[in-house]
Design a protein around this motif. Sequence first.
Motif, PDB file in Angstrom:
ATOM      1  N   GLY A 600      63.803  57.354  30.188  1.00  0.00           N
ATOM      2  CA  GLY A 600      65.397  57.492  30.395  1.00  0.00           C
ATOM      3  C   GLY A 600      65.779  57.163  31.892  1.00  0.00           C
ATOM      4  N   ILE A 601      64.729  56.413  32.526  1.00  0.00           N
ATOM      5  CA  ILE A 601      65.253  55.746  33.688  1.00  0.00           C
ATOM      6  C   ILE A 601      65.425  54.094  33.744  1.00  0.00           C
ATOM      7  N   GLY A 602      65.379  53.522  32.577  1.00  0.00           N
ATOM      8  CA  GLY A 602      65.745  52.063  32.646  1.00  0.00           C
ATOM      9  C   GLY A 602      64.676  51.183  33.291  1.00  0.00           C
ATOM     10  N   MET A 603      63.510  51.534  33.490  1.00  0.00           N
ATOM     11  CA  MET A 603      62.489  50.988  34.007  1.00  0.00           C
ATOM     12  C   MET A 603      61.206  50.701  33.144  1.00  0.00           C
ATOM     13  N   ASP A 604      60.684  49.553  33.596  1.00  0.00           N
ATOM     14  CA  ASP A 604      59.535  49.313  32.507  1.00  0.00           C
ATOM     15  C   ASP A 604      58.019  49.979  33.171  1.00  0.00           C
ATOM     16  N   SER A 605      57.077  49.927  32.047  1.00  0.00           N
ATOM     17  CA  SER A 605      55.740  50.524  32.418  1.00  0.00           C
ATOM     18  C   SER A 605      54.949  49.083  32.229  1.00  0.00           C
ATOM     19  N   PHE A 606      53.999  48.912  33.081  1.00  0.00           N
ATOM     20  CA  PHE A 606      53.107  47.947  33.025  1.00  0.00           C
ATOM     21  C   PHE A 606      51.918  48.149  34.210  1.00  0.00           C
ATOM     22  N   ASP A 607      50.995  47.335  34.015  1.00  0.00           N
ATOM     23  CA  ASP A 607      49.906  47.222  34.971  1.00  0.00           C
ATOM     24  C   ASP A 607      50.031  46.174  36.128  1.00  0.00           C
ATOM     25  N   PHE A 608      49.536  46.625  37.217  1.00  0.00           N
ATOM     26  CA  PHE A 608      49.541  45.726  38.582  1.00  0.00           C
ATOM     27  C   PHE A 608      48.406  45.005  38.543  1.00  0.00           C
ATOM     28  N   TRP A 609      48.484  43.650  38.783  1.00  0.00           N
ATOM     29  CA  TRP A 609      47.266  42.743  39.003  1.00  0.00           C
ATOM     30  C   TRP A 609      47.671  42.255  40.348  1.00  0.00           C
ATOM     31  N   LEU A 610      46.887  42.516  41.148  1.00  0.00           N
ATOM     32  CA  LEU A 610      46.998  42.080  42.766  1.00  0.00           C
ATOM     33  C   LEU A 610      46.065  41.204  43.265  1.00  0.00           C
ATOM     34  N   PRO A 611      46.526  40.367  44.043  1.00  0.00           N
ATOM     35  CA  PRO A 611      45.494  39.449  44.967  1.00  0.00           C
ATOM     36  C   PRO A 611      44.942  40.346  46.133  1.00  0.00           C
ATOM     37  N   GLU A 612      43.713  39.866  46.627  1.00  0.00           N
ATOM     38  CA  GLU A 612      43.198  40.208  47.843  1.00  0.00           C
ATOM     39  C   GLU A 612      43.784  39.286  48.982  1.00  0.00           C
ATOM     40  N   ARG A 613      43.796  40.263  50.091  1.00  0.00           N
ATOM     41  CA  ARG A 613      44.352  39.230  51.535  1.00  0.00           C
ATOM     42  C   ARG A 613      43.126  38.382  52.016  1.00  0.00           C
ATOM     43  N   ARG A 614      43.365  37.426  52.555  1.00  0.00           N
ATOM     44  CA  ARG A 614      42.258  36.878  53.187  1.00  0.00           C
ATOM     45  C   ARG A 614      41.926  37.785  54.682  1.00  0.00           C
ATOM     46  N   PRO A 615      40.593  37.469  54.978  1.00  0.00           N
ATOM     47  CA  PRO A 615      39.691  36.688  54.621  1.00  0.00           C
ATOM     48  C   PRO A 615      38.876  36.803  53.098  1.00  0.00           C
ATOM     49  N   GLU A 616      39.404  37.882  52.564  1.00  0.00           N
ATOM     50  CA  GLU A 616      39.058  37.998  51.043  1.00  0.00           C
ATOM     51  C   GLU A 616      39.909  37.047  50.343  1.00  0.00           C
ATOM     52  N   GLY A 617      40.039  37.611  48.922  1.00  0.00           N
ATOM     53  CA  GLY A 617      40.892  36.516  48.304  1.00  0.00           C
ATOM     54  C   GLY A 617      40.108  35.461  47.531  1.00  0.00           C
ATOM     55  N   GLN A 618      38.972  35.578  47.509  1.00  0.00           N
ATOM     56  CA  GLN A 618      38.257  34.277  46.868  1.00  0.00           C
ATOM     57  C   GLN A 618      38.330  34.235  45.456  1.00  0.00           C
ATOM     58  N   ASN A 619      38.523  32.946  44.804  1.00  0.00           N
ATOM     59  CA  ASN A 619      38.530  32.938  43.543  1.00  0.00           C
ATOM     60  C   ASN A 619      37.308  32.998  42.759  1.00  0.00           C
ATOM     61  N   LEU A 620      37.253  33.355  41.520  1.00  0.00           N
ATOM     62  CA  LEU A 620      35.785  33.467  40.933  1.00  0.00           C
ATOM     63  C   LEU A 620      35.094  32.191  40.778  1.00  0.00           C
ATOM     64  N   ALA A 621      33.977  32.222  40.884  1.00  0.00           N
ATOM     65  CA  ALA A 621      33.303  31.169  40.680  1.00  0.00           C
ATOM     66  C   ALA A 621      33.007  30.703  38.987  1.00  0.00           C
ATOM     67  N   PHE A 622      33.145  29.310  38.528  1.00  0.00           N
ATOM     68  CA  PHE A 622      33.155  29.069  37.121  1.00  0.00           C
ATOM     69  C   PHE A 622      33.119  27.466  36.942  1.00  0.00           C
ATOM     70  N   GLU A 623      32.265  27.461  35.671  1.00  0.00           N
ATOM     71  CA  GLU A 623      32.217  26.130  35.347  1.00  0.00           C
ATOM     72  C   GLU A 623      33.043  25.673  34.044  1.00  0.00           C
TER      73      GLU A 623
END
Length: 760
Positions: A600-623
């Motif tokens: 009844g408030i006209g807003m969506d429900s969804f998950d947050f997927w957030l990055p980390e700030r540097r000096p964190e924020g590394q990508n995953l290692a992959f091949e």
Amino acid sequence: MIKEGFQQAKRSLKCEDCEADLVIVGGGMAGTCCAITAARQGLEVVLVQDRPVLGGNGSSEIRLWILGATSHMGNNNRWSREGGVIDEILIENLYRNPEGNPLILDTILIEKVSQEPNIRLLLNTSMYDLEKGEEDEISKVHAFCSQNATRYRIKAPLFADASGDGIMAFLAGAAFRIGAETADEFDEKFAPDKKTYGELLGHSLYFYSKDTGKPVRFVAPTYANKELASLPRFKSFNLKDHGCRLWWVEYGGRKDTIHESETIKWELWRVIYGIWDHLKNSGDFPEMATHTLEWVGTIPGKRESRRFEGEFMLSQKDLVQQRTFPDAVSVGGWALDLHPADGVYGDLPGCTQWHTKGVYQIPLRCMYSKNIKNLFLAGRIISATHVAFGSTRVMATCAHNAQAVAMAAMLCKEHSLLPAALNHPAYLPELQKRLLRSGQYIPGFRLEDEQDLAGQASISVSSTMALHGLPANGPWKNLSFATAQLLPLKIGQVPAITFQLKTEEPAHIKVVLLKSGKKGNFTPELILAEKEFDLALGEQSLLVDFKYIIEETEYYFVAFYANEKVQIRSSKSRMTGLLTVFQKFNKAVATSSRQEAPEGIGMDSFDFWLPERRPEGQNLAFELDQPLNLYEKAFLLNGIFRPYITTNAWAADQHDTEPFIELKWDKTQKIRKIYLFFDTDSDHALESTLMGHPESEIPFCVKYFKICDDSGNCLEEVTDNHQTRYQLNLSKPVATKSLKIILQHPSTSVPAALFGVLCY
């Protein structure tokens, strides 16, 4: 000496007449960015600011951080930081001021304005009256400077009100609103209950404390409110926060936020000194014994007062549904963020924030008055409902809108038009083109410029990065939260991906392939494929092959569900347009990793997927079992200067010792201007004040580059670039059949990348 005897007649103040192409009233972030943009386009500008510094709520007088669509990196708006002058200012502030000292930001703003010869800056000067040529047209504004006892009469064909309260628009007679619309006027289900929640956001006042290392006594002034500790709000906030983390010290939403502003300030002083008295003298905070008050604001940060009516009024559904507009000129993305009117004296939470699934467009029709034909609207007074204003009011969004106003004013001058006439197919594409060229971000738009000589050239590069994967040389990350690698994938088979995992006991893991429901968003809602694996004890390689055929080129999430028993290896390599995100929340803008909007408030429900700030924020290692071509040279000419749908960047191979781009034409061209667009991580919020940042330069940004003509003559060599957009203006045109742009990799872990090249 000057000696003057008694006069029977009243003396008059000195009065100075000025003329300009554009008069801007208000020197907050909106007015400042509007003035700089207009001046660079060639307009003669008078900027009238009633304070001794620029920046408004972002200045050292108030000390609020500048934010916009990135929202503390606490939403799903990836790579959404506003472009143009506001981006330039935030990047420069990072370079000079990673500690977030608001005094340094003051110097940057004054410097940027003073460097523009087309701007006449009138500080400490308040506009108090105006003249009309016709009933719907302003001809002059009147202003007074208390410091030099001078009155100014300023004449111009065009005016922009960026004053916050809309003093010029108000005096001119423009239609406006104060307070909240009813839910049915614009079909806004989030419209507040006026009795319990209230119609206006209040003011806030901040303070800073300092540890002196020795006991410090505090005797509270008699006006301090010593009953604050009994208020409900005090049970849910950290009283030891300082600066703009005290945004919740808010009051005034039940009052006239214009005419009672001084009354509101006095009450906020009572609150602030009451807080400090409680910290110092209640006995509950012995660790504060050596602290002293270093600074208390004298001017409250004002959130809301008048909003003026344009040809279009932005409302809730425009934001939530991410509606598109033919006259889009700007971007928004802050949450729909309303505050209860009772503020610190109420028992409701300090704010109610509901995020959208992605950024939204803001049309030009919100940025000029529907009544006063030569008046632009800038800053928080643009044409929006109270609910939509909850998002559009923040400073970076206001500044970005004001840049569009400035560019529109230039087109008005060139074609002898008034603002409303620009909303026409004959002019809108030109306005949007100039904005994009200046670095403005308009979601869903790309620069298509027939005058750009780069688009007519053949392009060659020394090498192109093919992504085979990212080396496993970073820290192990515990899968305490669901974790996803964002990858821009093309139509076709999803490559098989190998990750490195570690577990101290046998475990079960689930991996899914996700995408957003709307192309261009970064809210993963759709599960496309999933795999489950049993992990043995110890380190191991995990091959994930979804065997899925992609039907749309866009960003996809390769996501691992949370499992506390499992760790995944990360990489030190950082790449333009690649990012790891986590299903968690930023408490600055959310209370859960999932937005669960009530019905009844006209807003969506969804998950947050957030990055980390540097000096964190590394990508995953992959091949990858087959390389991804994410950094094609064609992206240099596609007119999009940030990751969106794909990386939109060319990147050199990391082993290329002298990366270069070469543009060649069949015949000699005369070139006077060259624009380069670098990667300064538009996902980073770059808060201007208080928080501080771990770096002074964005690690993706190319610092060294050189531009040469077809004879090898160096047209420009830059050794210390840190800005997003570089513009080379040659004193006279160079005649050449080619241009060579030589770059250096920013570091051993970051390859050189470039979003775009323009030549004129």
